[in-house]
Design an enzyme around this catalytic site. Structure first.
Site, PDB file in Angstrom:
ATOM      1  N   GLY A   1      44.858  45.397  31.219  1.00  0.00           N
ATOM      2  CA  GLY A   1      44.687  44.254  30.317  1.00  0.00           C
ATOM      3  C   GLY A   1      45.642  44.351  29.129  1.00  0.00           C
ATOM      4  O   GLY A   1      45.368  43.809  28.054  1.00  0.00           O
ATOM      5  N   LYS A   2      46.784  45.002  29.354  1.00  0.00           N
ATOM      6  CA  LYS A   2      47.778  45.151  28.271  1.00  0.00           C
ATOM      7  C   LYS A   2      48.254  43.791  27.777  1.00  0.00           C
ATOM      8  O   LYS A   2      48.411  43.574  26.574  1.00  0.00           O
ATOM      9  CB  LYS A   2      49.001  45.952  28.770  1.00  0.00           C
ATOM     10  CG  LYS A   2      48.680  47.367  29.179  1.00  0.00           C
ATOM     11  CD  LYS A   2      49.889  48.074  29.752  1.00  0.00           C
ATOM     12  CE  LYS A   2      50.315  47.596  31.112  1.00  0.00           C
ATOM     13  NZ  LYS A   2      49.374  47.864  32.203  1.00  0.00           N
TER      14      LYS A   2
ATOM     15  N   ALA B   1      55.826  44.788  36.800  1.00  0.00           N
ATOM     16  CA  ALA B   1      54.664  44.562  35.932  1.00  0.00           C
ATOM     17  C   ALA B   1      54.116  43.152  36.162  1.00  0.00           C
ATOM     18  O   ALA B   1      54.852  42.250  36.549  1.00  0.00           O
ATOM     19  CB  ALA B   1      55.071  44.722  34.476  1.00  0.00           C
ATOM     20  N   GLY B   2      52.811  43.000  35.907  1.00  0.00           N
ATOM     21  CA  GLY B   2      52.207  41.665  35.972  1.00  0.00           C
ATOM     22  C   GLY B   2      51.172  41.597  34.875  1.00  0.00           C
ATOM     23  O   GLY B   2      50.149  42.273  34.948  1.00  0.00           O
ATOM     24  N   HIS B   3      51.452  40.852  33.829  1.00  0.00           N
ATOM     25  CA  HIS B   3      50.567  40.797  32.663  1.00  0.00           C
ATOM     26  C   HIS B   3      50.003  39.393  32.506  1.00  0.00           C
ATOM     27  O   HIS B   3      50.756  38.432  32.384  1.00  0.00           O
ATOM     28  CB  HIS B   3      51.338  41.205  31.390  1.00  0.00           C
ATOM     29  CG  HIS B   3      51.882  42.605  31.455  1.00  0.00           C
ATOM     30  ND1 HIS B   3      52.705  43.136  30.497  1.00  0.00           N
ATOM     31  CD2 HIS B   3      51.704  43.598  32.375  1.00  0.00           C
ATOM     32  CE1 HIS B   3      53.010  44.382  30.831  1.00  0.00           C
ATOM     33  NE2 HIS B   3      52.428  44.676  31.963  1.00  0.00           N
TER      34      HIS B   3
ATOM     35  N   ASP C   1      47.354  47.550  34.977  1.00  0.00           N
ATOM     36  CA  ASP C   1      46.455  46.393  35.037  1.00  0.00           C
ATOM     37  C   ASP C   1      45.204  46.586  34.187  1.00  0.00           C
ATOM     38  O   ASP C   1      44.122  46.097  34.520  1.00  0.00           O
ATOM     39  CB  ASP C   1      46.060  46.089  36.496  1.00  0.00           C
ATOM     40  CG  ASP C   1      47.279  45.916  37.386  1.00  0.00           C
ATOM     41  OD1 ASP C   1      48.263  45.329  36.910  1.00  0.00           O
ATOM     42  OD2 ASP C   1      47.247  46.373  38.536  1.00  0.00           O
TER      43      ASP C   1
ATOM     44  N   GLY D   1      36.782  44.396  25.355  1.00  0.00           N
ATOM     45  CA  GLY D   1      37.006  43.122  26.040  1.00  0.00           C
ATOM     46  C   GLY D   1      35.785  42.714  26.837  1.00  0.00           C
ATOM     47  O   GLY D   1      35.208  43.534  27.557  1.00  0.00           O
TER      48      GLY D   1
HETATM   49  P1  GDP Z   1      48.045  44.276  32.545  1.00  0.00           P
HETATM   50  O1  GDP Z   1      48.998  44.487  33.673  1.00  0.00           O
HETATM   51  O2  GDP Z   1      47.610  45.563  31.921  1.00  0.00           O
HETATM   52  O3  GDP Z   1      48.532  43.293  31.519  1.00  0.00           O
HETATM   53  O4  GDP Z   1      46.721  43.641  33.190  1.00  0.00           O
HETATM   54  P2  GDP Z   1      46.667  42.469  34.315  1.00  0.00           P
HETATM   55  O5  GDP Z   1      46.920  41.176  33.649  1.00  0.00           O
HETATM   56  O6  GDP Z   1      47.481  42.834  35.496  1.00  0.00           O
HETATM   57  O7  GDP Z   1      45.158  42.618  34.784  1.00  0.00           O
HETATM   58  C1  GDP Z   1      44.091  42.494  33.924  1.00  0.00           C
HETATM   59  C2  GDP Z   1      43.206  41.342  34.389  1.00  0.00           C
HETATM   60  O8  GDP Z   1      41.969  41.402  33.724  1.00  0.00           O
HETATM   61  C3  GDP Z   1      43.766  39.972  34.078  1.00  0.00           C
HETATM   62  O9  GDP Z   1      43.373  39.083  35.094  1.00  0.00           O
HETATM   63  C4  GDP Z   1      43.111  39.602  32.754  1.00  0.00           C
HETATM   64  O10 GDP Z   1      43.001  38.201  32.555  1.00  0.00           O
HETATM   65  C5  GDP Z   1      41.761  40.216  32.953  1.00  0.00           C
HETATM   66  N1  GDP Z   1      41.103  40.692  31.732  1.00  0.00           N
HETATM   67  C6  GDP Z   1      41.643  41.325  30.652  1.00  0.00           C
HETATM   68  N2  GDP Z   1      40.680  41.703  29.785  1.00  0.00           N
HETATM   69  C7  GDP Z   1      39.509  41.294  30.325  1.00  0.00           C
HETATM   70  C8  GDP Z   1      38.134  41.437  29.914  1.00  0.00           C
HETATM   71  O11 GDP Z   1      37.817  42.024  28.890  1.00  0.00           O
HETATM   72  N3  GDP Z   1      37.193  40.902  30.755  1.00  0.00           N
HETATM   73  C9  GDP Z   1      37.515  40.259  31.926  1.00  0.00           C
HETATM   74  N4  GDP Z   1      36.538  39.780  32.672  1.00  0.00           N
HETATM   75  N5  GDP Z   1      38.799  40.119  32.318  1.00  0.00           N
HETATM   76  C10 GDP Z   1      39.770  40.638  31.538  1.00  0.00           C
HETATM   77  P1  IMO Z   2      51.307  46.524  35.069  1.00  0.00           P
HETATM   78  O1  IMO Z   2      52.332  46.494  33.971  1.00  0.00           O
HETATM   79  C1  IMO Z   2      49.726  48.375  38.721  1.00  0.00           C
HETATM   80  C2  IMO Z   2      52.577  50.676  41.142  1.00  0.00           C
HETATM   81  C3  IMO Z   2      52.839  50.034  42.506  1.00  0.00           C
HETATM   82  C4  IMO Z   2      53.163  51.270  43.320  1.00  0.00           C
HETATM   83  C5  IMO Z   2      53.921  52.151  42.349  1.00  0.00           C
HETATM   84  C6  IMO Z   2      55.437  52.058  42.454  1.00  0.00           C
HETATM   85  O2  IMO Z   2      50.931  45.188  35.582  1.00  0.00           O
HETATM   86  O3  IMO Z   2      50.153  47.382  34.713  1.00  0.00           O
HETATM   87  P2  IMO Z   2      57.233  50.176  41.857  1.00  0.00           P
HETATM   88  O4  IMO Z   2      57.375  48.769  42.379  1.00  0.00           O
HETATM   89  O5  IMO Z   2      57.088  50.277  40.393  1.00  0.00           O
HETATM   90  O6  IMO Z   2      58.297  51.089  42.397  1.00  0.00           O
HETATM   91  O7  IMO Z   2      55.851  50.703  42.530  1.00  0.00           O
HETATM   92  O8  IMO Z   2      53.537  51.725  41.042  1.00  0.00           O
HETATM   93  N1  IMO Z   2      52.776  49.779  39.985  1.00  0.00           N
HETATM   94  C7  IMO Z   2      51.787  49.154  39.340  1.00  0.00           C
HETATM   95  N2  IMO Z   2      50.460  49.106  39.582  1.00  0.00           N
HETATM   96  N3  IMO Z   2      50.236  47.725  37.646  1.00  0.00           N
HETATM   97  C8  IMO Z   2      51.558  47.776  37.372  1.00  0.00           C
HETATM   98  O9  IMO Z   2      52.109  47.228  36.292  1.00  0.00           O
HETATM   99  C9  IMO Z   2      52.399  48.487  38.257  1.00  0.00           C
HETATM  100  N4  IMO Z   2      53.733  48.737  38.286  1.00  0.00           N
HETATM  101  C10 IMO Z   2      53.943  49.536  39.340  1.00  0.00           C
HETATM  102  O10 IMO Z   2      51.707  49.353  42.964  1.00  0.00           O
HETATM  103  O11 IMO Z   2      51.963  51.936  43.671  1.00  0.00           O
HETATM  104 MG    MG Z   3      49.241  44.048  35.681  1.00  0.00          MG
END
Ligand code: GDP
Ligand code: IMO
Ligand code: MG
Length: 456
Positions: free
Chosen positions: A44-45, A68-70, A42, A444
């Site tokens: 911000g990939k 994953a949740g992007h 999480d 960011g």
């Molecule tokens: P990922 O799993 O690495 O793609 O990241 P996530 O999307 O799960 O979580 C990152 C969160 O931070 C998301 O809600 C993005 O919209 C937000 N985000 C990313 N870059 C920035 C930043 O520079 N500033 C702020 N305020 N939010 C950001």
């Molecule tokens: P992104 O791509 C944050 C964590 C889960 C748990 C552990 C194992 O959005 O960064 P799983 O369901 O993979 O067997 O869970 O890994 N986890 C993550 N935490 N971001 C993620 O992906 C994750 N993918 C798995 O919360 O602790």
């Molecule tokens: Mg994520």
């Protein structure tokens, strides 16, 4: 915003060398750019990939599943991607789900349909799925939940998985009973027999598991036909992409270094290699085709689920980061645990991945703090340790050494270039850069595409 890809992305134009061996090494083809999480996920990939994807020809996922949740925010609209590469948003690029990914078909189509309602058009025509990718079945997801209950009962704690069936599906793959996309699209009678055997295997391990086999097979047959036009031999597709005309190819890492099955905080990890090796094994590409490796790190640290977290702040600072940063899981809706930036883990991620540059995200979240701390070393029994501990009991015990910085107490969200940032924020960024020993290429300062300062 125009994004600079480095010269390495382009087709290698080195002169052939004198020996046959060297000549072959020089004719490497296009290089891929890899984006990887440098913390516990999480970071911000999705946003970084989206930025680069505006110019990419191909965007690939190489590992993980819909755990994953992007998040990507474009024109005020927020999209979240779980299995689809975030580059699917770019109508000019092709998205590939590689062999290293585990695919839950209902999840894949639900995700596409949901984003289509938000305005994502034509995604099915731009998506390619490797025939070697393993399938996550609904029962794998049920088993994920059962395993968590079992862990809780046996050890008094679970992992806190996303319950998307990712661990059980990779277990099936490793135990060589898993089923792949090519099996689903082959002889359906054979597939059905193998599916029944797999169900039986899990039922002997988990007697409470009930599966309506005929209903599952009926649904899978329907998914197979919807999937069929997207399926290709992933290795050959990548080979052609690497050796055809000059192309910009992007690999979107899922999860992150500290969740890597080999290098993460085992056993509180996911079940795939989220470090750079996963790009090669998950797509079938040679290491020589890896170009830039961009690490994504937040300006602080978060973690979802259970496991050691040395810089965690179980206090007002942690709460502020959680609320200001909207630190809630995209996949599970769980609150993320928050703490100071831990440079020990980012350096460790760099040792494994060899980052060529870093994207530092969410600097804006720190705007209101009076002072900001950064973890720079771990101590055990009063002595600094040079490595990142493998043993979780040891990691639980480390004492973190911090550097303290004055806060800049200024809104950075409108900053678009380095000079727009307050001097104290610049100082914070330069310290991080020097400590990791990797240049910071992006900073960011907000959620949306344009809220990114490009440094070079
Ligand atoms: P990922 O799993 O690495 O793609 O990241 P996530 O999307 O799960 O979580 C990152 C969160 O931070 C998301 O809600 C993005 O919209 C937000 N985000 C990313 N870059 C920035 C930043 O520079 N500033 C702020 N305020 N939010 C950001
Ligand atoms: P992104 O791509 C944050 C964590 C889960 C748990 C552990 C194992 O959005 O960064 P799983 O369901 O993979 O067997 O869970 O890994 N986890 C993550 N935490 N971001 C993620 O992906 C994750 N993918 C798995 O919360 O602790
Ligand atoms: Mg994520």
């Amino acid at each position: 915003m125009s994004v600079t890809w480095s010269a390495k992305d382009h087709k290698n134009t080195n002169q052939p060398a004198a020996t046959g061996l060297k000549r072959a090494r020089n004719d490497v083809g296009n290089k891929v750019t890899v984006v990887l999480g440098a913390q516990w996920g999480d970071e911000g990939k999705g946003k970084v990939v989206d930025l680069l994807a505006t110019e990419a020809d191909v965007v690939c996922r190489c590992q993980g599943g819909n755990n994953a949740g992007h998040t990507v925010v474009v024109d005020g609209k927020e999209y979240d991607f779980h299995l689809l590469p975030s580059g699917i948003i770019n109508p000019k690029s092709t998205s590939l789900i590689g062999n290293g990914v585990v695919v839950h078909l209902p999840g894949l189509f639900e995700e596409g349909d949901k984003n289509e309602k938000k305005g994502l058009k034509g995604w099915e025509k731009r998506l390619i799925v490797s025939d070697r990718a393993h399938i996550v079945f609904d029962f794998h997801q049920v088993v994920d939940g059962l395993q968590e209950t079992e862990r809780q009962a046996q050890e008094g704690k679970n992992i806190g998985t996303t319950k998307k069936g990712v661990g059980p599906a990779y277990s099936s793959k490793a135990s060589r009973t898993g089923l792949r996309v090519c099996d689903l699209l082959g002889d359906f009678k054979d597939f059905s027999t193998k599916f029944k055997n797999l169900v039986h295997q899990f039922q002997s391990m988990y007697p409470s598991l009930t599966v309506d086999v005929e209903d599952q097979l009926k649904k899978l047959k329907e998914y197979a036909e919807r999937l069929r036009p997207m399926v290709r031999d992933g290795v050959y597709y990548m080979y052609e992409a690497l050796h055809g005309s000059a192309k910009k190819i992007l690999v979107e890492g899922a999860n992150a270094a500290l969740l890597d099955i080999d290098f993460g905080t085992y056993p509180f990890v996911t079940s795939s290699n989220c470090t750079v090796g996963g790009a090669c094994t998950g797509l079938g590409i040679p290491p020589l085709n890896i170009g830039d490796v961009f690490g994504v790190a937040k300006a602080y640290t978060t973690r979802v689920g259970i496991g050691a977290f040395p810089t965690e702040q179980l206090n007002a600072v942690g709460e502020l980061l959680q609320t200001r940063g909207h630190e809630v899981g995209v996949t599970t809706g769980r609150k993320r645990r928050c703490g100071w930036l831990d440079l020990v883990i980012v350096r460790y991620a760099h040792m494994i991945n060899g980052f060529t540059a870093i994207a530092l995200t969410k600097l804006d979240i720190l705007d209101v703090l009076d002072e900001i701390k950064v973890g720079v070393a771990y101590k055990l029994n009063g002595k600094r340790i040079p490595h990142f501990p493998a043993n979780m009991d040891v990691l639980q015990k480390v004492e973190v050494e911090y550097e303290t910085f004055p806060g800049w107490k200024t809104d950075t969200s409108a900053a678009r270039k380095w000079n727009d940032l307050p001097a104290k924020a610049q100082n914070y960024i330069r310290f991080i850069e020097n400590h990791i020993g990797v240049p910071i290429k992006w900073v960011g300062v907000g959620k949306s595409r344009e809220c990114m300062i490009q440094m070079f």
